[in-house]
Design a protein around this motif. Structure first.
Motif, PDB file in Angstrom:
ATOM      1  N   PRO A  17       0.800  -1.229   0.000  1.00  0.00           N
ATOM      2  CA  PRO A  17       0.000   0.000   0.000  1.00  0.00           C
ATOM      3  C   PRO A  17       0.833   1.280   0.000  1.00  0.00           C
ATOM      4  O   PRO A  17       0.409   2.284  -0.594  1.00  0.00           O
ATOM      5  N   ALA A  18       1.986   1.269   0.621  1.00  0.00           N
ATOM      6  CA  ALA A  18       2.830   2.478   0.623  1.00  0.00           C
ATOM      7  C   ALA A  18       3.315   2.788  -0.789  1.00  0.00           C
ATOM      8  O   ALA A  18       3.351   3.952  -1.207  1.00  0.00           O
ATOM      9  N   ARG A  19       3.645   1.765  -1.543  1.00  0.00           N
ATOM     10  CA  ARG A  19       4.106   1.995  -2.918  1.00  0.00           C
ATOM     11  C   ARG A  19       2.963   2.486  -3.800  1.00  0.00           C
ATOM     12  O   ARG A  19       3.163   3.340  -4.666  1.00  0.00           O
ATOM     13  N   ARG A  20       1.761   1.964  -3.579  1.00  0.00           N
ATOM     14  CA  ARG A  20       0.609   2.470  -4.341  1.00  0.00           C
ATOM     15  C   ARG A  20       0.343   3.924  -3.989  1.00  0.00           C
ATOM     16  O   ARG A  20       0.023   4.735  -4.860  1.00  0.00           O
ATOM     17  N   ALA A  21       0.499   4.277  -2.722  1.00  0.00           N
ATOM     18  CA  ALA A  21       0.305   5.670  -2.295  1.00  0.00           C
ATOM     19  C   ALA A  21       1.366   6.577  -2.909  1.00  0.00           C
ATOM     20  O   ALA A  21       1.068   7.707  -3.310  1.00  0.00           O
ATOM     21  N   ILE A  22       2.584   6.101  -3.000  1.00  0.00           N
ATOM     22  CA  ILE A  22       3.656   6.882  -3.631  1.00  0.00           C
ATOM     23  C   ILE A  22       3.324   7.123  -5.098  1.00  0.00           C
ATOM     24  O   ILE A  22       3.455   8.239  -5.600  1.00  0.00           O
ATOM     25  N   LEU A  23       2.848   6.097  -5.788  1.00  0.00           N
ATOM     26  CA  LEU A  23       2.470   6.264  -7.197  1.00  0.00           C
ATOM     27  C   LEU A  23       1.311   7.243  -7.337  1.00  0.00           C
ATOM     28  O   LEU A  23       1.299   8.063  -8.267  1.00  0.00           O
ATOM     29  N   ALA A  24       0.350   7.161  -6.429  1.00  0.00           N
ATOM     30  CA  ALA A  24      -0.789   8.087  -6.480  1.00  0.00           C
ATOM     31  C   ALA A  24      -0.307   9.519  -6.317  1.00  0.00           C
ATOM     32  O   ALA A  24      -0.782  10.427  -7.011  1.00  0.00           O
ATOM     33  N   ARG A  25       0.642   9.739  -5.426  1.00  0.00           N
ATOM     34  CA  ARG A  25       1.195  11.086  -5.234  1.00  0.00           C
ATOM     35  C   ARG A  25       1.942  11.536  -6.483  1.00  0.00           C
ATOM     36  O   ARG A  25       1.815  12.677  -6.922  1.00  0.00           O
ATOM     37  N   LEU A  26       2.719  10.630  -7.086  1.00  0.00           N
ATOM     38  CA  LEU A  26       3.488  10.994  -8.281  1.00  0.00           C
ATOM     39  C   LEU A  26       2.592  11.220  -9.502  1.00  0.00           C
ATOM     40  O   LEU A  26       3.014  11.869 -10.453  1.00  0.00           O
ATOM     41  N   ALA A  27       1.382  10.706  -9.468  1.00  0.00           N
ATOM     42  CA  ALA A  27       0.433  10.972 -10.555  1.00  0.00           C
ATOM     43  C   ALA A  27       0.082  12.458 -10.609  1.00  0.00           C
ATOM     44  O   ALA A  27      -0.336  12.968 -11.645  1.00  0.00           O
ATOM     45  N   THR A  30       6.001  15.389 -10.268  1.00  0.00           N
ATOM     46  CA  THR A  30       7.250  14.958  -9.661  1.00  0.00           C
ATOM     47  C   THR A  30       7.334  15.424  -8.210  1.00  0.00           C
ATOM     48  O   THR A  30       6.716  16.420  -7.827  1.00  0.00           O
ATOM     49  N   ALA A  31       8.101  14.674  -7.419  1.00  0.00           N
ATOM     50  CA  ALA A  31       8.251  15.008  -6.005  1.00  0.00           C
ATOM     51  C   ALA A  31       9.595  14.498  -5.503  1.00  0.00           C
ATOM     52  O   ALA A  31      10.135  13.527  -6.028  1.00  0.00           O
ATOM     53  N   SER A  32      10.107  15.164  -4.494  1.00  0.00           N
ATOM     54  CA  SER A  32      11.349  14.720  -3.865  1.00  0.00           C
ATOM     55  C   SER A  32      11.059  13.514  -2.971  1.00  0.00           C
ATOM     56  O   SER A  32       9.922  13.286  -2.557  1.00  0.00           O
ATOM     57  N   VAL A  33      12.112  12.770  -2.662  1.00  0.00           N
ATOM     58  CA  VAL A  33      11.972  11.628  -1.769  1.00  0.00           C
ATOM     59  C   VAL A  33      11.450  12.100  -0.413  1.00  0.00           C
ATOM     60  O   VAL A  33      10.573  11.468   0.178  1.00  0.00           O
ATOM     61  N   LYS A  34      11.960  13.212   0.062  1.00  0.00           N
ATOM     62  CA  LYS A  34      11.521  13.753   1.348  1.00  0.00           C
ATOM     63  C   LYS A  34      10.027  14.075   1.323  1.00  0.00           C
ATOM     64  O   LYS A  34       9.300  13.768   2.276  1.00  0.00           O
ATOM     65  N   ALA A  35       9.547  14.677   0.251  1.00  0.00           N
ATOM     66  CA  ALA A  35       8.120  15.001   0.136  1.00  0.00           C
ATOM     67  C   ALA A  35       7.273  13.728   0.077  1.00  0.00           C
ATOM     68  O   ALA A  35       6.182  13.678   0.651  1.00  0.00           O
ATOM     69  N   LEU A  36       7.784  12.713  -0.604  1.00  0.00           N
ATOM     70  CA  LEU A  36       7.052  11.448  -0.693  1.00  0.00           C
ATOM     71  C   LEU A  36       6.982  10.748   0.665  1.00  0.00           C
ATOM     72  O   LEU A  36       6.027  10.033   0.951  1.00  0.00           O
ATOM     73  N   ALA A  37       7.993  10.961   1.493  1.00  0.00           N
ATOM     74  CA  ALA A  37       8.060  10.295   2.791  1.00  0.00           C
ATOM     75  C   ALA A  37       7.146  10.928   3.835  1.00  0.00           C
ATOM     76  O   ALA A  37       6.776  10.271   4.811  1.00  0.00           O
ATOM     77  N   GLN A  38       6.778  12.194   3.656  1.00  0.00           N
ATOM     78  CA  GLN A  38       6.030  12.934   4.683  1.00  0.00           C
ATOM     79  C   GLN A  38       4.773  12.239   5.206  1.00  0.00           C
ATOM     80  O   GLN A  38       4.575  12.191   6.410  1.00  0.00           O
ATOM     81  N   PRO A  39       3.904  11.697   4.354  1.00  0.00           N
ATOM     82  CA  PRO A  39       2.661  11.147   4.908  1.00  0.00           C
ATOM     83  C   PRO A  39       2.822   9.806   5.628  1.00  0.00           C
ATOM     84  O   PRO A  39       1.877   9.313   6.222  1.00  0.00           O
ATOM     85  N   GLU A  41       4.443   6.997   8.345  1.00  0.00           N
ATOM     86  CA  GLU A  41       5.062   6.850   9.651  1.00  0.00           C
ATOM     87  C   GLU A  41       6.172   5.809   9.543  1.00  0.00           C
ATOM     88  O   GLU A  41       6.115   4.741  10.163  1.00  0.00           O
ATOM     89  N   MET A  42       7.161   6.110   8.713  1.00  0.00           N
ATOM     90  CA  MET A  42       8.322   5.239   8.557  1.00  0.00           C
ATOM     91  C   MET A  42       9.530   6.116   8.279  1.00  0.00           C
ATOM     92  O   MET A  42       9.387   7.280   7.919  1.00  0.00           O
ATOM     93  N   PRO A  45      14.933   6.076   5.148  1.00  0.00           N
ATOM     94  CA  PRO A  45      15.522   4.909   4.479  1.00  0.00           C
ATOM     95  C   PRO A  45      14.478   3.859   4.081  1.00  0.00           C
ATOM     96  O   PRO A  45      14.597   3.232   3.029  1.00  0.00           O
ATOM     97  N   ALA A  46      13.443   3.686   4.899  1.00  0.00           N
ATOM     98  CA  ALA A  46      12.389   2.723   4.560  1.00  0.00           C
ATOM     99  C   ALA A  46      11.618   3.178   3.327  1.00  0.00           C
ATOM    100  O   ALA A  46      11.320   2.372   2.435  1.00  0.00           O
ATOM    101  N   VAL A  47      11.307   4.457   3.266  1.00  0.00           N
ATOM    102  CA  VAL A  47      10.619   4.997   2.089  1.00  0.00           C
ATOM    103  C   VAL A  47      11.521   4.874   0.870  1.00  0.00           C
ATOM    104  O   VAL A  47      11.067   4.514  -0.223  1.00  0.00           O
ATOM    105  N   SER A  48      12.804   5.118   1.046  1.00  0.00           N
ATOM    106  CA  SER A  48      13.759   4.986  -0.064  1.00  0.00           C
ATOM    107  C   SER A  48      13.785   3.562  -0.606  1.00  0.00           C
ATOM    108  O   SER A  48      13.926   3.365  -1.815  1.00  0.00           O
ATOM    109  N   LYS A  49      13.635   2.578   0.266  1.00  0.00           N
ATOM    110  CA  LYS A  49      13.581   1.183  -0.197  1.00  0.00           C
ATOM    111  C   LYS A  49      12.354   0.957  -1.075  1.00  0.00           C
ATOM    112  O   LYS A  49      12.438   0.293  -2.114  1.00  0.00           O
TER     113      LYS A  49
END
Length: 111
Positions: A17-27, A30-39, A41-42, A45-49
């Motif tokens: 689900p986190a990867r689907r949420a990341i794709l939904a945000r990128l739809a 573009t976004a930075s890794v930090k911006a993608l990590a904000q929502p 609770e991890m 480095p976990a978001v980067s994985k």
């Protein structure tokens, strides 16, 4: 990587689900890794994985902009997934129609 391997990698990446949420945000753009990590609770480095999994599946690309790593949605693999699932739509539609008929018949017999 052949087309079946690409589909396997894409579906595997979409399983979390986190990867689907990341794709939904990128739809949305573009976004930075930090911006993608904000929502989430991890940790960062976990978001980067998760981002690496999406990148390995070809669903996103990362590019460098000064000190930022920007992520971008790649639409071609999404289109391949859509094409693959579309070929089964008539089967699913027929089954849903049969289920609807069955449920309607069950409701009518209860009355």
């Amino acid at each position: 990587m052949n087309e079946d391997d690409q589909l396997d990698a894409a579906f595997s990446a979409l399983a979390h689900p986190a990867r689907r949420a990341i794709l939904a945000r990128l739809a949305q753009g573009t976004a930075s890794v930090k911006a993608l990590a904000q929502p989430f609770e991890m940790s960062l480095p976990a978001v980067s994985k998760h981002i690496r999994v999406l990148e390995s599946a070809g669903l996103i690309t990362r590019e460098r902009d000064a000190q930022f790593r920007l992520c971008k949605l790649e639409t071609k693999p999404i289109q391949k997934i859509s094409s693959w699932t579309e070929q089964y739509r008539h089967i699913w539609d027929a089954r849903f129609d049969m289920m609807d008929t069955l449920l309607t018949d069950m409701k009518e017999s209860d009355q």
